[in-house]
Design a protein around this motif. Structure first.
Motif, PDB file in Angstrom:
ATOM      1  N   ALA A 193       0.828  -1.206   0.000  1.00  0.00           N
ATOM      2  CA  ALA A 193       0.000   0.000   0.000  1.00  0.00           C
ATOM      3  C   ALA A 193       0.865   1.260   0.000  1.00  0.00           C
ATOM      4  CB  ALA A 193      -0.930  -0.009   1.216  1.00  0.00           C
ATOM      5  N   ALA A 194       1.965   1.246   0.753  1.00  0.00           N
ATOM      6  CA  ALA A 194       2.857   2.411   0.801  1.00  0.00           C
ATOM      7  C   ALA A 194       3.512   2.643  -0.552  1.00  0.00           C
ATOM      8  CB  ALA A 194       3.913   2.202   1.881  1.00  0.00           C
ATOM      9  N   LEU A 195       3.948   1.571  -1.202  1.00  0.00           N
ATOM     10  CA  LEU A 195       4.557   1.702  -2.531  1.00  0.00           C
ATOM     11  C   LEU A 195       3.550   2.213  -3.557  1.00  0.00           C
ATOM     12  CD1 LEU A 195       6.644  -1.612  -2.612  1.00  0.00           C
ATOM     13  CD2 LEU A 195       7.549   0.710  -2.369  1.00  0.00           C
ATOM     14  N   GLU A 196       2.330   1.711  -3.461  1.00  0.00           N
ATOM     15  CA  GLU A 196       1.293   2.162  -4.401  1.00  0.00           C
ATOM     16  C   GLU A 196       0.951   3.629  -4.183  1.00  0.00           C
ATOM     17  OE1 GLU A 196      -2.881   0.466  -6.228  1.00  0.00           O
ATOM     18  OE2 GLU A 196      -2.234  -0.210  -4.253  1.00  0.00           O
ATOM     19  N   ASP A 197       0.812   4.033  -2.926  1.00  0.00           N
ATOM     20  CA  ASP A 197       0.501   5.440  -2.617  1.00  0.00           C
ATOM     21  C   ASP A 197       1.616   6.376  -3.088  1.00  0.00           C
ATOM     22  OD1 ASP A 197      -1.871   4.632  -1.469  1.00  0.00           O
ATOM     23  OD2 ASP A 197      -1.128   4.702   0.599  1.00  0.00           O
ATOM     24  N   ALA A 198       2.843   5.896  -3.074  1.00  0.00           N
ATOM     25  CA  ALA A 198       3.984   6.722  -3.506  1.00  0.00           C
ATOM     26  C   ALA A 198       4.091   6.800  -5.022  1.00  0.00           C
ATOM     27  CB  ALA A 198       5.276   6.165  -2.919  1.00  0.00           C
ATOM     28  N   GLY A 199       3.296   6.018  -5.747  1.00  0.00           N
ATOM     29  CA  GLY A 199       3.303   6.065  -7.210  1.00  0.00           C
ATOM     30  C   GLY A 199       4.340   5.185  -7.860  1.00  0.00           C
ATOM     31  N   VAL A 200       4.890   4.236  -7.106  1.00  0.00           N
ATOM     32  CA  VAL A 200       5.942   3.376  -7.645  1.00  0.00           C
ATOM     33  C   VAL A 200       5.410   2.481  -8.761  1.00  0.00           C
ATOM     34  CG1 VAL A 200       7.540   1.506  -7.074  1.00  0.00           C
ATOM     35  CG2 VAL A 200       7.246   3.415  -5.494  1.00  0.00           C
ATOM     36  N   PHE A 201       4.155   2.067  -8.660  1.00  0.00           N
ATOM     37  CA  PHE A 201       3.600   1.146  -9.651  1.00  0.00           C
ATOM     38  C   PHE A 201       2.990   1.849 -10.862  1.00  0.00           C
ATOM     39  CE2 PHE A 201       2.904  -1.281  -5.560  1.00  0.00           C
ATOM     40  CZ  PHE A 201       4.004  -2.106  -5.728  1.00  0.00           C
ATOM     41  N   THR A 202       2.895   3.156 -10.832  1.00  0.00           N
ATOM     42  CA  THR A 202       2.223   3.879 -11.921  1.00  0.00           C
ATOM     43  C   THR A 202       3.124   4.099 -13.128  1.00  0.00           C
ATOM     44  OG1 THR A 202       2.816   6.006 -10.923  1.00  0.00           O
ATOM     45  CG2 THR A 202       0.685   5.071 -10.312  1.00  0.00           C
ATOM     46  N   SER A 203       4.448   4.001 -12.955  1.00  0.00           N
ATOM     47  CA  SER A 203       5.365   4.262 -14.069  1.00  0.00           C
ATOM     48  C   SER A 203       5.394   3.118 -15.074  1.00  0.00           C
ATOM     49  CB  SER A 203       6.786   4.504 -13.537  1.00  0.00           C
ATOM     50  OG  SER A 203       7.295   3.328 -12.929  1.00  0.00           O
ATOM     51  N   GLY A 204       4.895   1.952 -14.677  1.00  0.00           N
ATOM     52  CA  GLY A 204       4.883   0.806 -15.592  1.00  0.00           C
ATOM     53  C   GLY A 204       6.123  -0.043 -15.537  1.00  0.00           C
ATOM     54  N   GLY A 205       7.170   0.425 -14.849  1.00  0.00           N
ATOM     55  CA  GLY A 205       8.407  -0.343 -14.774  1.00  0.00           C
ATOM     56  C   GLY A 205       8.427  -1.354 -13.653  1.00  0.00           C
ATOM     57  N   LEU A 206       7.568  -1.180 -12.673  1.00  0.00           N
ATOM     58  CA  LEU A 206       7.532  -2.083 -11.529  1.00  0.00           C
ATOM     59  C   LEU A 206       6.085  -2.490 -11.255  1.00  0.00           C
ATOM     60  CD1 LEU A 206       9.167  -3.400  -9.184  1.00  0.00           C
ATOM     61  CD2 LEU A 206       8.595  -1.384  -7.820  1.00  0.00           C
ATOM     62  N   VAL A 207       5.873  -3.784 -11.042  1.00  0.00           N
ATOM     63  CA  VAL A 207       4.537  -4.304 -10.734  1.00  0.00           C
ATOM     64  C   VAL A 207       4.588  -4.998  -9.383  1.00  0.00           C
ATOM     65  CG1 VAL A 207       3.881  -4.579 -13.151  1.00  0.00           C
ATOM     66  CG2 VAL A 207       5.038  -6.455 -11.970  1.00  0.00           C
ATOM     67  N   LYS A 208       3.419  -5.211  -8.803  1.00  0.00           N
ATOM     68  CA  LYS A 208       3.350  -5.797  -7.466  1.00  0.00           C
ATOM     69  C   LYS A 208       3.938  -7.203  -7.415  1.00  0.00           C
ATOM     70  CE  LYS A 208      -0.630  -3.117  -5.860  1.00  0.00           C
ATOM     71  NZ  LYS A 208      -2.012  -3.162  -5.321  1.00  0.00           N
ATOM     72  N   ASP A 209       3.857  -7.913  -8.525  1.00  0.00           N
ATOM     73  CA  ASP A 209       4.394  -9.273  -8.548  1.00  0.00           C
ATOM     74  C   ASP A 209       5.911  -9.309  -8.383  1.00  0.00           C
ATOM     75  OD1 ASP A 209       1.879 -10.291  -8.869  1.00  0.00           O
ATOM     76  OD2 ASP A 209       2.031 -10.510 -11.050  1.00  0.00           O
ATOM     77  N   LYS A 210       6.568  -8.154  -8.576  1.00  0.00           N
ATOM     78  CA  LYS A 210       8.017  -8.096  -8.437  1.00  0.00           C
ATOM     79  C   LYS A 210       8.442  -7.576  -7.060  1.00  0.00           C
ATOM     80  CE  LYS A 210       9.088  -7.675 -13.348  1.00  0.00           C
ATOM     81  NZ  LYS A 210       9.756  -6.880 -14.400  1.00  0.00           N
ATOM     82  N   VAL A 211       7.493  -7.508  -6.140  1.00  0.00           N
ATOM     83  CA  VAL A 211       7.800  -7.198  -4.750  1.00  0.00           C
ATOM     84  C   VAL A 211       7.680  -8.510  -3.979  1.00  0.00           C
ATOM     85  CG1 VAL A 211       7.247  -5.801  -2.735  1.00  0.00           C
ATOM     86  CG2 VAL A 211       6.874  -4.867  -5.026  1.00  0.00           C
ATOM     87  N   LEU A 212       8.797  -9.023  -3.516  1.00  0.00           N
ATOM     88  CA  LEU A 212       8.862 -10.358  -2.931  1.00  0.00           C
ATOM     89  C   LEU A 212       9.050 -10.278  -1.421  1.00  0.00           C
ATOM     90  CD1 LEU A 212      11.308 -11.877  -5.576  1.00  0.00           C
ATOM     91  CD2 LEU A 212       8.800 -11.777  -5.672  1.00  0.00           C
ATOM     92  N   PHE A 213       8.405 -11.220  -0.702  1.00  0.00           N
ATOM     93  CA  PHE A 213       8.500 -11.252   0.760  1.00  0.00           C
ATOM     94  C   PHE A 213       8.943 -12.639   1.216  1.00  0.00           C
ATOM     95  CE2 PHE A 213       5.318  -8.045  -0.280  1.00  0.00           C
ATOM     96  CZ  PHE A 213       5.793  -6.950   0.437  1.00  0.00           C
ATOM     97  N   CYS A 214       9.702 -12.658   2.302  1.00  0.00           N
ATOM     98  CA  CYS A 214      10.160 -13.920   2.892  1.00  0.00           C
ATOM     99  C   CYS A 214      10.157 -13.778   4.408  1.00  0.00           C
ATOM    100  CB  CYS A 214      11.555 -14.268   2.387  1.00  0.00           C
ATOM    101  SG  CYS A 214      12.769 -12.968   2.639  1.00  0.00           S
TER     102      CYS A 214
END
Length: 273
Positions: free
Chosen positions: A188-209
């Motif tokens: 949610a923080a990444l989306e609010d910051a506009g990280v996903f709007t540029s088209g270069g980064l998608v949520k599927d490329k944010v990985l958690f472990c």
């Protein structure tokens, strides 16, 4: 008598020609693939300037030679010829003021083109095409998984660099979290910051472990050109597997390997602050 008012601009043009040649060679020392449209336009303008300077240099010099021949062939004008030759010789002397004026004109016109942030990012990453990066302490203000259980805040100063990386790199973000709610806060923080709007980064490329070793496994499976991390142990473990790494430190440390670079922040490494 030779018109010295016409000869002075000629010598100024000659000085301009020599300085332009120097600027031209310096400008072409930059690799063409790193130029943006503005830089290419500057090169084209410089080429046009050199061409017209060359034309101006050819025309007056030819007319002067013809003029000297006519004066030498005309009888009874030795006094005039003597005075004219003296003017030509004196006008051919390079004065410091001529050099300074020419240099000032060229330096003012051809100011160094400051590289864009995108050019700096590509140069620093050595044209790497895949980048992996941890979130805590690099992209996020928080520095521990425990803090993510309460909040997740994207660092505003890193956004511009992050978006430039996504323009030409395949970027993967990863982090260790303690629960599913932490994952949701980060996304949610990444989306609010506009990280996903540029088209270069998608949520599927944010990985958690759930462990630090899990992050190391992600990196080795993805085989990036660059990995960015805050954990010195992970950086040390991956040094022999990953081409380049950037260790973002809290306290300055010694460089552990030739392929490991150190910086206090991602934006500091790219010189944007």
């Amino acid at each position: 008598m030779a018109d010295t008012s016409k000869e002075q601009p000629l010598h100024l043009i000659k000085r301009l020609g020599s300085y332009i040649t120097i600027k031209f060679s310096n400008l072409f020392s930059i690799s063409l693939h790193s130029m943006d449209p503005r830089s290419i336009g500057a090169v084209a303008g410089l080429a046009v300037a050199v061409f017209f300077t060359w034309r101006l240099l050819r025309s007056p010099s030819g007319s002067q030679r013809r003029q000297r021949k006519r004066q030498a062939a005309t009888p009874g004008t030795s006094g005039v010829n003597t005075q004219s030759n003296a003017s030509l010789i004196s006008s051919g002397v390079c004065s410091p003021s001529d050099d300074n004026r020419a240099q000032d004109v060229v330096d003012e016109f051809f100011q160094p083109v400051k590289p864009t942030l995108g050019q700096i990012v590509r140069q620093k990453l050595s044209e790497g095409r895949k980048v992996t990066c941890c979130l805590l302490g690099v992209i996020l203000e928080e520095s521990s998984p425990e803090e993510l259980q309460k909040q997740a805040t994207v660092r505003s100063s890193v956004l511009e660099v992050l978006l430039e990386i996504t323009k030409f790199c395949d970027l993967y973000l990863m982090e260790r979290v303690l629960d599913d709610e932490s994952e949701k806060r980060v996304l949610a923080a990444l989306e609010d910051a506009g990280v996903f709007t540029s088209g270069g980064l998608v949520k599927d490329k944010v990985l958690f472990c759930s462990t630090e070793n899990g992050r190391s496994s992600f990196v080795r499976q993805l085989e990036p050109d660059w990995h960015i991390d805050t954990n010195p142990e992970i950086v040390s473990q991956l040094a022999r597997f990953i081409k380049y790494q950037l260790h973002v430190y809290t306290f300055r440390t010694e460089r552990t390997a030739a392929n490991v670079f150190n910086a206090s922040s991602l934006e500091q490494f790219f010189g944007s602050i």
